[in-house]
Design an enzyme around this catalytic site. Structure first.
Site, PDB file in Angstrom:
ATOM      1  N   GLY A  42       0.497  -1.343   0.009  1.00  0.00           N
ATOM      2  CA  GLY A  42      -0.160   0.169   0.101  1.00  0.00           C
ATOM      3  C   GLY A  42       0.961   1.444   0.235  1.00  0.00           C
ATOM      4  O   GLY A  42       1.045   2.210  -0.458  1.00  0.00           O
ATOM      5  N   GLU A 142      -2.756  -6.990   0.983  1.00  0.00           N
ATOM      6  CA  GLU A 142      -1.671  -6.741   1.945  1.00  0.00           C
ATOM      7  C   GLU A 142      -2.737  -6.595   3.428  1.00  0.00           C
ATOM      8  O   GLU A 142      -2.231  -6.515   4.319  1.00  0.00           O
ATOM      9  CB  GLU A 142      -0.754  -6.285   1.724  1.00  0.00           C
ATOM     10  CG  GLU A 142       0.408  -7.081   2.483  1.00  0.00           C
ATOM     11  CD  GLU A 142       1.324  -6.609   1.583  1.00  0.00           C
ATOM     12  OE1 GLU A 142       2.657  -7.834   1.640  1.00  0.00           O
ATOM     13  OE2 GLU A 142       2.110  -5.606   2.275  1.00  0.00           O
ATOM     14  N   ASP A 254       4.803  -2.864  -7.101  1.00  0.00           N
ATOM     15  CA  ASP A 254       3.693  -2.005  -6.917  1.00  0.00           C
ATOM     16  C   ASP A 254       3.901  -0.388  -7.908  1.00  0.00           C
ATOM     17  O   ASP A 254       3.092   0.356  -7.992  1.00  0.00           O
ATOM     18  CB  ASP A 254       4.390  -1.098  -6.112  1.00  0.00           C
ATOM     19  CG  ASP A 254       4.050  -2.800  -4.601  1.00  0.00           C
ATOM     20  OD1 ASP A 254       3.144  -3.224  -4.752  1.00  0.00           O
ATOM     21  OD2 ASP A 254       5.156  -2.450  -3.525  1.00  0.00           O
TER      22      ASP A 254
END
Ligand code: RIB
Length: 314
Positions: A42, A142, A254
């Site tokens: 994130g 996650e 990511d």
């Protein structure tokens, strides 16, 4: 006002060691270059969105410990607002133990999610009032799945585009994708979600079918050094990889998903957005560490100026 990308996801302290090769079970390998780096899917994606020039906010959870302090400080130093990062008193900050293989940049990662699993659907209330500033909401797997599902439901209700980075692999939870407009797994994550064979490109394209049937508009598969694959109801396209020197693949996915989200929010059509994402992922592979490797807009634009990898319909 330019609208940004809301990120709901994890923060981890990455403990990174470089090794000449991965150890066999029970084997002790001499490594080097230990570093403690800010990570978590994130947070990596929020940092990437910021470096790519779009506003972002991160809803996440760390522990009340030095690692939590470290991660929040790193976020602020990257220019990412940490005011939506909750502190758990009960659980320590998430940690990832990462071995990077010298020469290939491949990695192995073991994550103890810690406080990331203390994020609860009720924490999504903190986002009330933030939706109008954002055009899209970006999730990963996650944090608890009930947060992902409820978060995506609320984001959609508020008119945001919903994007899921389907990592790390979650088995047999294909139902989660119904809440998303765009889903981006890597090969292993696609196999885990669908139970389908992903041995070659055509089978990867076929394995995207169950996601499209559940209402996902675009499935964008991260294929590492084989590039990327886009599947929509109109067909599938293979995107060749950019040619870069691989130092560390940690966080490359990511950077890819953040690049995809930025390009879509900027109004690019899916094929153009996948090209941009592919360049963002490739740029990240050149630098050791997750957040340190998140590329800037000029890193991505330079790669796009220098190289034109092929795109083929499958
Ligand atoms: O995607 C890379 C990330 O996965 C690392 O930063 C690590 O924290 C793990 O969550």
């Amino acid at each position: 006002m330019e609208r940004g990308i809301l990120v709901i996801g994890s923060l981890n302290t990455d403990m990174v060691v470089v090794a000449p090769r991965f150890p066999e079970p029970g084997e002790n390998v001499h490594g080097s270059d230990f570093s403690m780096v800010a990570g978590g899917k994130g947070a990596n994606q929020a940092v990437a969105v910021h470096r790519l020039g779009l506003p972002t906010a991160l809803l996440s959870c760390v522990g009340s410990d030095v690692f939590g302090d470290f991660l929040c400080e790193r976020l602020r130093s990257c220019g990412v607002d940490d005011s939506l990062v909750k502190r758990s008193r009960e659980v320590g900050t998430g940690v990832a133990l990462i071995v990077v293989e010298e020469g290939t940049g491949n990695n192995t990662i073991v994550v103890d999610p810690g406080s990331n699993y203390a994020l609860a659907p009720s924490d999504l209330d903190a986002l009330d009032g933030h939706y109008p500033e954002h055009a899209a909401a970006l999730f990963q797997l996650e944090v608890p799945l009930d947060v992902v599902v409820e978060g995506a439901r609320r984001a959609r209700e508020n008119g945001l585009l919903t994007i899921l980075d389907a990592g790390p692999p979650r088995h047999d939870r294909l139902d989660v994708v119904e809440h998303f407009d765009v889903v981006s797994p890597n090969r292993a994550e696609l196999a885990a979600l669908t139970g389908e064979d992903v041995g070659d490109r055509r089978s990867v394209a076929r394995a995207c079918g169950p996601l499209l049937q559940r209402g996902v508009e675009a499935v964008v598969v991260k294929m590492g050094d084989e590039g990327a694959l886009l599947a929509t109801s109109e067909g599938a396209w293979q995107f060749d990889p950019f040619d870069v020197e691989a130092v560390d693949s940690t966080g490359a996915g990511d950077a890819f998903t953040a690049g995809l989200a930025c390009a879509l929010v900027e109004g690019r059509e899916p094929p153009e957005a996948v090209l941009f994402a592919n360049a963002a992922g490739a740029a990240a592979v050149r630098v050791l560490g997750a957040q340190p490797s998140m590329p800037s807009r000029s890193d991505v634009d330079s790669l796009l100026d220098e190289q034109s990898p092929g795109v083929r319909r499958l």
